[in-house]
Design a protein around this motif. Structure first.
Motif, PDB file in Angstrom:
ATOM      1  N   VAL A 168       0.840  -1.201   0.000  1.00  0.00           N
ATOM      2  CA  VAL A 168       0.000   0.000   0.000  1.00  0.00           C
ATOM      3  C   VAL A 168       0.876   1.251   0.000  1.00  0.00           C
ATOM      4  O   VAL A 168       0.602   2.223  -0.722  1.00  0.00           O
ATOM      5  CB  VAL A 168      -0.940   0.000   1.217  1.00  0.00           C
ATOM      6  CG1 VAL A 168      -1.789   1.273   1.230  1.00  0.00           C
ATOM      7  CG2 VAL A 168      -1.841  -1.238   1.202  1.00  0.00           C
ATOM      8  N   GLU A 203      -5.913  -6.629   0.706  1.00  0.00           N
ATOM      9  CA  GLU A 203      -4.796  -5.797   0.254  1.00  0.00           C
ATOM     10  C   GLU A 203      -5.190  -4.984  -0.973  1.00  0.00           C
ATOM     11  O   GLU A 203      -4.875  -3.787  -1.062  1.00  0.00           O
ATOM     12  CB  GLU A 203      -3.589  -6.673  -0.059  1.00  0.00           C
ATOM     13  CG  GLU A 203      -2.357  -5.869  -0.481  1.00  0.00           C
ATOM     14  CD  GLU A 203      -1.145  -6.772  -0.681  1.00  0.00           C
ATOM     15  OE1 GLU A 203      -0.561  -7.192   0.338  1.00  0.00           O
ATOM     16  OE2 GLU A 203      -0.807  -7.038  -1.845  1.00  0.00           O
ATOM     17  N   ARG A 206      -7.279  -2.061   0.105  1.00  0.00           N
ATOM     18  CA  ARG A 206      -6.504  -0.968   0.731  1.00  0.00           C
ATOM     19  C   ARG A 206      -5.745  -0.168  -0.327  1.00  0.00           C
ATOM     20  O   ARG A 206      -5.689   1.066  -0.263  1.00  0.00           O
ATOM     21  CB  ARG A 206      -5.527  -1.542   1.769  1.00  0.00           C
ATOM     22  CG  ARG A 206      -6.196  -2.129   2.992  1.00  0.00           C
ATOM     23  CD  ARG A 206      -5.211  -2.281   4.148  1.00  0.00           C
ATOM     24  NE  ARG A 206      -4.022  -3.054   3.790  1.00  0.00           N
ATOM     25  CZ  ARG A 206      -3.941  -4.379   3.842  1.00  0.00           C
ATOM     26  NH1 ARG A 206      -5.005  -5.082   4.230  1.00  0.00           N
ATOM     27  NH2 ARG A 206      -2.828  -5.003   3.517  1.00  0.00           N
ATOM     28  N   THR A 210      -6.342   3.772  -1.313  1.00  0.00           N
ATOM     29  CA  THR A 210      -5.222   4.710  -1.197  1.00  0.00           C
ATOM     30  C   THR A 210      -4.969   5.466  -2.494  1.00  0.00           C
ATOM     31  O   THR A 210      -4.774   6.685  -2.495  1.00  0.00           O
ATOM     32  CB  THR A 210      -3.938   3.954  -0.785  1.00  0.00           C
ATOM     33  OG1 THR A 210      -4.147   3.331   0.483  1.00  0.00           O
ATOM     34  CG2 THR A 210      -2.753   4.919  -0.689  1.00  0.00           C
TER      35      THR A 210
END
Length: 482
Positions: A168, A203, A206, A210
């Motif tokens: 991330v 994942e 995220r 972001t």
């Protein structure tokens, strides 16, 4: 791809030939064959049911047009329904109103996701857009190295922070770096898994939250058939994707993925991978794919592939050479090598209407003949390439060339004879004289290919070029020579 489906459908049309009109009775057998063909192509069962229902309704209610045979009308109905099922229109890649466009790439391991990421970057580069690749797959061995190698190959920068940083954070810093250096499009390559799991989805979620991508593209393997559609639906429901990239369409896939993805997942197919090379990525056009499935060829895609390799100025020079019968072995060798850059001979020929009937054996023979021809031309002197008449009148030259290329004098004699015939016929076609011409001679390695429409010096060819030029103000690359 689609060969088995196309063959099955072709046998279906034949059963309708000779009929006076479309009726409920004479289309039932045809519908059964179409249903069987789609199921054998691994199309999703519900998609098949809906497809057959729509075709049946439209066929039974169709008015037979004067001069159009029932089988032709039925093909048109099937074609239109194929287009509808696959999404009707091409869905282009989104573009940000301000700042860089961010594309998030997702997919399972083994689908060709990292390679597809590089292919997409090269596709954008050809459109004069700048790209940055961001490597966030810290789990698969050599994944980052693979992306670095591909980036160097296509001259596109790659942002990476190694394997010890949270993906991330790598994605976040990659976006910031892209903004700082003024990149048009940032493509984030994420980690895949052997199967869908919650860690992978979490994942991805995220990273998506972001970087706030404008596009989230799922890369799926066309060889998994309808399972590709189910996979796309799962990702769409859990992550929210904007489109799919189908890879390995040049393999032995039966076509079920292309016909199922849009209907099952709701997400459009945006690109298709048609080979291992980084250049082998094409925008997905439902109408063109439907034409390929039905054996109608795909001339528009062929033209676009040619435009990437050929220049309009070269096309015009070549036209003048053909008008005056000055096309020589040097010109032919140049065009042959550029043709190779467009892909395999078989893949190119099958985009030409009517060429889909050529067998794999004929394609292989064509490839072999092209190699033989190239070897003999390479054995010629510069003067001999420019002046084929020298070879026609000199057995000793032909013997020397044959010996240098590893072939007999008779092979060189046939090459020279066929080349001269082809050059004469090209000149006649360029001048609009088609009297007594049954197509190009079997030279050199182009099985079944001929006719004025595909020749760069023909009026139809150059007329099409002029029409294409008028549509856009700025100059662009031309069709070139085939």
């Amino acid at each position: 791809m689609f060969e088995a489906l196309a063959d099955r459908l072709e046998s279906t049309w034949k059963k309708l030939r000779g009929q006076n009109k479309i009726s409920e009775s004479n289309i039932q057998d045809a519908l059964k064959e179409v249903r069987r063909a789609l199921l054998e192509a691994d199309v999703n069962l519900q998609v098949v049911k809906n497809f057959i229902g729509e075709v049946a309704a439209k066929a039974q209610g169709a008015e037979v047009v004067s001069g159009v045979r029932p089988d032709q009308q039925f093909i048109k109905i099937v074609h239109d329904e194929l287009v509808r099922v696959m999404g009707e229109t091409n869905v282009p890649l989104a573009t940000a109103e301000s700042g860089p466009t961010v594309v998030l790439m997702a997919g399972l391991q083994g689908t060709g996701k990292t390679t597809a990421t590089a292919k997409l970057a090269l596709h954008l580069r050809k459109q004069n857009r700048t790209a940055l690749l961001v490597a966030t797959d810290i789990y698969r061995p050599a994944a980052i190295d693979q992306l670095l190698t591909l980036g160097k190959q296509i001259d596109v920068p790659v942002f990476e922070l190694g394997k010890d940083i949270d993906p991330v954070e790598i994605a976040r810093q990659g976006i910031e770096h892209g903004k700082q250096i003024g990149i048009d499009t940032i493509i984030v390559d994420t980690a895949g898994r052997l199967q869908i799991d919650q860690d992978m989805m979490a994942e991805l979620g995220r990273i998506k939250q972001t970087v706030q991508p404008h596009e989230t593209l799922l890369v799926v393997d066309a060889m998994t058939g309808q399972e590709a559609a189910n996979l796309t639906r799962t990702f769409h429901e859990q992550i929210g994707i904007t489109g799919a990239i189908l890879t390995k369409l040049d393999g032995d896939s039966r076509g079920g993925a292309a016909l199922s993805v849009r209907q099952i997942s709701g997400a459009p197919i945006k690109f298709v991978g048609v080979g291992e090379k980084v250049e082998a990525l094409q925008p997905f056009y439902p109408d063109r794919m439907a034409s390929r499935i039905l054996g109608m060829g795909d001339v528009l895609t062929l033209v676009e592939k040619a435009q990437e390799e050929f220049d309009i100025a070269d096309a015009e020079k070549m036209q003048q050479k053909m008008l005056t019968a000055k096309f020589d072995f040097t010109d032919f060798l140049k065009q042959t090598r550029l043709l190779k850059n467009m892909g395999s001979l078989g893949g190119i020929m099958k985009m030409i209407p009517g060429m889909n009937k050529l067998s794999d054996e004929q394609m292989r023979q064509g490839e072999v003949q092209l190699k033989r021809t190239e070897a003999m031309i390479n054995s010629m002197t510069v003067e001999e390439r420019r002046n084929p008449e020298l070879l026609a009148s000199s057995p000793s030259r032909r013997r020397r060339i044959g010996k240098g290329a590893g072939y007999a004098e008779n092979d060189v004699t046939k090459l020279v004879s066929d080349f001269q015939k082809m050059r004469t016929m090209m000149q006649q076609m360029s001048q609009g004289n088609f009297t007594g011409m049954g197509g190009l001679p079997g030279m050199p390695g182009m099985p079944g290919m001929g006719g004025p429409g595909m020749q760069p010096g023909s009026r139809g060819y150059m007329g099409a070029q002029q029409k294409k030029k008028k549509k856009k103000d700025k100059p662009k690359k031309g069709f070139g020579q085939l």
